[in-house]
Design a protein around this motif. Structure first.
Motif, PDB file in Angstrom:
ATOM      1  N   PRO A 134     136.135  45.639 -19.281  1.00  0.00           N
ATOM      2  CA  PRO A 134     135.766  46.981 -19.753  1.00  0.00           C
ATOM      3  C   PRO A 134     136.875  47.979 -19.457  1.00  0.00           C
ATOM      4  O   PRO A 134     137.525  47.915 -18.413  1.00  0.00           O
ATOM      5  N   ALA A 135     137.071  48.909 -20.371  1.00  0.00           N
ATOM      6  CA  ALA A 135     138.136  49.905 -20.215  1.00  0.00           C
ATOM      7  C   ALA A 135     137.640  51.066 -19.360  1.00  0.00           C
ATOM      8  O   ALA A 135     137.674  52.221 -19.770  1.00  0.00           O
ATOM      9  N   GLY A 136     137.179  50.740 -18.148  1.00  0.00           N
ATOM     10  CA  GLY A 136     136.656  51.777 -17.268  1.00  0.00           C
ATOM     11  C   GLY A 136     137.625  52.121 -16.153  1.00  0.00           C
ATOM     12  O   GLY A 136     138.535  52.944 -16.322  1.00  0.00           O
ATOM     13  N   PRO A 137     137.478  51.450 -14.992  1.00  0.00           N
ATOM     14  CA  PRO A 137     138.346  51.784 -13.851  1.00  0.00           C
ATOM     15  C   PRO A 137     139.754  51.264 -14.038  1.00  0.00           C
ATOM     16  O   PRO A 137     140.018  50.439 -14.908  1.00  0.00           O
ATOM     17  N   HIS A 160     128.892  50.153  -6.121  1.00  0.00           N
ATOM     18  CA  HIS A 160     127.658  49.788  -6.805  1.00  0.00           C
ATOM     19  C   HIS A 160     127.408  48.294  -6.635  1.00  0.00           C
ATOM     20  O   HIS A 160     128.325  47.491  -6.733  1.00  0.00           O
ATOM     21  N   PRO A 161     126.157  47.903  -6.394  1.00  0.00           N
ATOM     22  CA  PRO A 161     125.860  46.467  -6.275  1.00  0.00           C
ATOM     23  C   PRO A 161     126.011  45.791  -7.621  1.00  0.00           C
ATOM     24  O   PRO A 161     125.841  46.420  -8.670  1.00  0.00           O
ATOM     25  N   PRO A 162     126.356  44.496  -7.629  1.00  0.00           N
ATOM     26  CA  PRO A 162     126.473  43.766  -8.890  1.00  0.00           C
ATOM     27  C   PRO A 162     125.172  43.822  -9.687  1.00  0.00           C
ATOM     28  O   PRO A 162     124.078  43.858  -9.135  1.00  0.00           O
ATOM     29  N   LYS A 163     125.270  43.819 -11.016  1.00  0.00           N
ATOM     30  CA  LYS A 163     124.088  43.886 -11.862  1.00  0.00           C
ATOM     31  C   LYS A 163     123.188  42.669 -11.687  1.00  0.00           C
ATOM     32  O   LYS A 163     122.006  42.719 -11.991  1.00  0.00           O
ATOM     33  N   VAL A 164     123.770  41.567 -11.215  1.00  0.00           N
ATOM     34  CA  VAL A 164     122.971  40.349 -11.096  1.00  0.00           C
ATOM     35  C   VAL A 164     122.124  40.333  -9.832  1.00  0.00           C
ATOM     36  O   VAL A 164     121.294  39.458  -9.660  1.00  0.00           O
ATOM     37  N   CYS A 198     129.901  44.004 -12.460  1.00  0.00           N
ATOM     38  CA  CYS A 198     129.605  45.314 -11.890  1.00  0.00           C
ATOM     39  C   CYS A 198     130.793  46.272 -11.968  1.00  0.00           C
ATOM     40  O   CYS A 198     130.748  47.366 -11.410  1.00  0.00           O
ATOM     41  N   GLU A 199     131.872  45.855 -12.646  1.00  0.00           N
ATOM     42  CA  GLU A 199     133.058  46.685 -12.862  1.00  0.00           C
ATOM     43  C   GLU A 199     133.709  47.129 -11.550  1.00  0.00           C
ATOM     44  O   GLU A 199     134.002  48.296 -11.350  1.00  0.00           O
ATOM     45  N   GLU A 200     133.925  46.177 -10.650  1.00  0.00           N
ATOM     46  CA  GLU A 200     134.715  46.453  -9.458  1.00  0.00           C
ATOM     47  C   GLU A 200     136.185  46.591  -9.849  1.00  0.00           C
ATOM     48  O   GLU A 200     136.632  46.012 -10.835  1.00  0.00           O
ATOM     49  N   ASP A 201     136.934  47.345  -9.056  1.00  0.00           N
ATOM     50  CA  ASP A 201     138.324  47.590  -9.448  1.00  0.00           C
ATOM     51  C   ASP A 201     139.295  46.591  -8.829  1.00  0.00           C
ATOM     52  O   ASP A 201     140.407  46.420  -9.329  1.00  0.00           O
ATOM     53  N   CYS A 202     138.919  45.894  -7.760  1.00  0.00           N
ATOM     54  CA  CYS A 202     139.802  44.919  -7.118  1.00  0.00           C
ATOM     55  C   CYS A 202     139.404  43.509  -7.566  1.00  0.00           C
ATOM     56  O   CYS A 202     138.299  43.039  -7.262  1.00  0.00           O
ATOM     57  N   LEU A 203     140.322  42.848  -8.267  1.00  0.00           N
ATOM     58  CA  LEU A 203     140.029  41.536  -8.831  1.00  0.00           C
ATOM     59  C   LEU A 203     141.126  40.547  -8.459  1.00  0.00           C
ATOM     60  O   LEU A 203     142.294  40.915  -8.342  1.00  0.00           O
TER      61      LEU A 203
END
Length: 231
Positions: free
Chosen positions: A210-213, A1-5, A133-138
């Protein structure tokens, strides 16, 4: 998903204002008025419109560099800047600069070397997280903000492109979006003694994700320890 910004309608200035929004401007206005009264100037006033103009001149002075900022208002054509002149008079700019504040000096938390900037830090971190955007790799690493003045938190790191300044611990996506940051205050500011400085940085930066991915975190040896890996 593209970043929200990401938005085709956002100009660079609108993108800046997405994070440095009206709430920040209002914070600057309110705290500047409080500080002026604390200094005995009960006649001082400043509007949100003036504060935005003040910020524009500050940003302008970052890339149109002169020996002295007040040279923007001189008559000499090689230094005069019509953009700054249009926004406000020199004396008015310096008056706003004199009372510029972000926190109430009479109610600062003890032990926080960045207490006078803490409200801004909190607001920016919340804004960065809201558009994440809640990416999983940080990735977690350090960044330097150039600064040559005097402050107990100023760092000197030999061999770096920016040798003098403030060190920030940063949590970024793989495209460089800043999710969270934390200003380094020195080795004494370890919040999790069992993890050490590096481990404390990692735990603090990911605390509000966020407690998502299921996130995959990347960081170098400075942050790594058996205690952190166990955590």
């Amino acid at each position: 998903h593209p970043p929200k910004v990401v938005d085709d309608d956002l100009t660079p200035s609108l993108l800046f204002e997405k994070f440095f929004d009206d709430d920040v401007i209002q914070l600057m206005v309110e705290q500047s008025l409080i500080y002026a009264k604390q200094k005995g100037d009960h006649r001082y006033t400043v509007s949100a419109h003036e504060m935005k103009g003040f910020l524009r001149i500050l940003i302008l002075s970052g890339y149109v560099q002169l020996p002295r900022r007040r040279m923007f208002w001189e008559q000499s054509p090689d230094v005069r800047n019509e953009i700054a002149v249009k926004f406000m008079a020199r004396d008015r700019f310096e008056e706003i600069m004199k009372y510029m504040h972000l926190a109430d000096n009479s109610n600062l938390p003890t032990g926080d070397k960045f207490a006078k900037l803490r409200p801004l830090f909190i607001h920016l971190n919340n804004a960065f997280l809201a558009s994440f955007c809640e990416e999983d790799c940080l990735c977690i690493d350090e960044s330097m903000v150039p600064y040559f003045g005097r402050h107990s938190c100023k760092q000197f790191i030999r061999g770096k492109p920016i040798r003098f300044g403030y060190k920030l611990w940063c949590l970024n996506t793989n495209l460089g979006y800043l999710v969270q940051f934390q200003a380094y205050q020195g080795k004494g500011a370890v919040t999790h003694p069992e993890l050490g400085l590096g481990g404390s940085v990692v735990v603090n930066l990911i605390a509000n994700l966020p407690a998502g991915p299921k996130y995959k975190l990347y960081f170098d040896n400075f942050f790594t320890s058996p205690s952190l890996i166990d955590r």
